[in-house]
Design an enzyme around this catalytic site. Structure first.
Site, short mmCIF file in Angstrom:
data_model
loop_
_atom_site.label_atom_id
_atom_site.label_comp_id
_atom_site.label_asym_id
_atom_site.label_seq_id
_atom_site.Cartn_x
_atom_site.Cartn_y
_atom_site.Cartn_z
CG MET A 1 -1.83 -1.26 1.24
SD MET A 1 -2.69 -1.66 -0.31
CE MET A 1 -4.23 -0.82 0.00
CG LEU B 1 1.41 6.12 -4.70
CD1 LEU B 1 1.23 7.63 -4.95
CD2 LEU B 1 0.71 5.33 -5.79
CG HIS C 1 -7.09 -2.01 -7.24
ND1 HIS C 1 -6.68 -1.41 -6.06
CD2 HIS C 1 -8.33 -1.50 -7.51
CE1 HIS C 1 -7.62 -0.56 -5.66
NE2 HIS C 1 -8.63 -0.62 -6.52
C1 GAR Z 1 -5.78 -7.54 -2.10
O1 GAR Z 1 -7.18 -7.61 -2.19
C2 GAR Z 1 -5.24 -6.63 -3.19
O2 GAR Z 1 -6.00 -6.67 -4.35
C3 GAR Z 1 -5.35 -5.29 -2.51
O3 GAR Z 1 -4.92 -5.54 -1.19
C4 GAR Z 1 -5.34 -6.86 -0.82
C5 GAR Z 1 -4.19 -7.56 -0.15
O4 GAR Z 1 -4.63 -8.75 0.43
N1 GAR Z 1 -4.54 -4.30 -3.15
C6 GAR Z 1 -4.88 -3.02 -3.27
O5 GAR Z 1 -5.91 -2.55 -2.78
C7 GAR Z 1 -3.91 -2.16 -4.05
N2 GAR Z 1 -4.42 -0.85 -4.23
P1 GAR Z 1 -3.59 -9.87 0.88
O6 GAR Z 1 -2.60 -9.19 1.82
O7 GAR Z 1 -4.43 -10.88 1.59
O8 GAR Z 1 -2.92 -10.41 -0.35
#
Ligand code: GAR
Length: 209
Positions: A89, A91, A108
């Protein structure tokens, strides 16, 4: 191919990537897990797999360039040639983007360009959307922008709770991400005949940053 996974949270996508790599459906080895949250659950997961971890706190550095230079060094040391952001999370800055141009992807939980940024699932539910989904895309300097590689829609039913939607999204993510990374790497290696897994070396030597 050696790939690095960047994550800031639970690491369920990290798990899916490592499992696919172990099973062979993803023809790549995870050489490093990079996190900006040293206490995140994903750190324990990486350690339990025996995967190297580079955990840093951005607040310990005077600039993004400083910590990204260190990340690039860590990646180069291990011959990592590709980066998959999995819930990272933060940039990316010029240093990482320049060193791994065209070799960084992100996942995403929405059909981008809809609902970028934080809490994409919450945003979709609040908007009363009947459909959201998952996007895998190349990374540029923007927030969840960059050319789309793959998208899969997910239906939001009227009776769905947030947990229901999250479950459906995750199910799609865990299948789509390893598969899309595999396809992207395969294409990259075909298109760039002299693909160098440690392609960052020269640029660092030239002090491009
Ligand atoms: C996931 O749903 C991914 O798509 C999202 O964070 C989550 C991480 O889950 N990413 C974003 O929102 C990027 N902007 P995880 O830690 O269980 O893989």
């Amino acid at each position: 191919m050696r790939i690095a996974v960047f994550a800031s949270g639970t690491g369920s996508n990290f798990d899916a990537i490592v499992e696919a790599s172990r099973q062979g459906s993803l023809d790549a080895r995870v050489c490093l897990m990079v996190t900006d949250k040293p206490n995140a659950a994903v750190v324990g997961k990486a350690r339990s797999y025996g995967i190297d971890v580079f955990a840093f706190s951005p607040y310990d550095y005077s600039s993004k360039r400083d910590y990204e230079l260190e990340i690039v060094r860590e990646l180069k040391e291990r011959g990592c040639g590709f980066i998959a952001l999995a819930g990272y999370m933060r940039l990316l800055g010029k240093t990482l983007l320049g060193a791994f141009e065209g070799r960084i992807v992100n996942i995403h939980p929405s059909l981008l360009p809809a609902f970028p940024g934080l809490d994409a699932i919450g945003q979709a539910m609040e908007a009363g959307a009947g459909e959201t989904g998952v996007t895998v895309h190349f990374v540029d300097a923007g927030m969840d922008t960059g050319p789309v590689i793959a998208q899969v829609p997910v239906t939001i039913d009227k009776e769905d709770t947030r947990a229901d939607v999250q479950r459906k999204i995750q199910q799609v993510e865990h299948a789509l991400y390893p598969q899309t990374i595999h396809k992207t790497i395969t294409k990259l290696m075909k298109e760039v005949p002299d693909y160098d897994e440690t392609g960052t070396t020269e640029r660092i030597g030239q002090n491009r940053y």
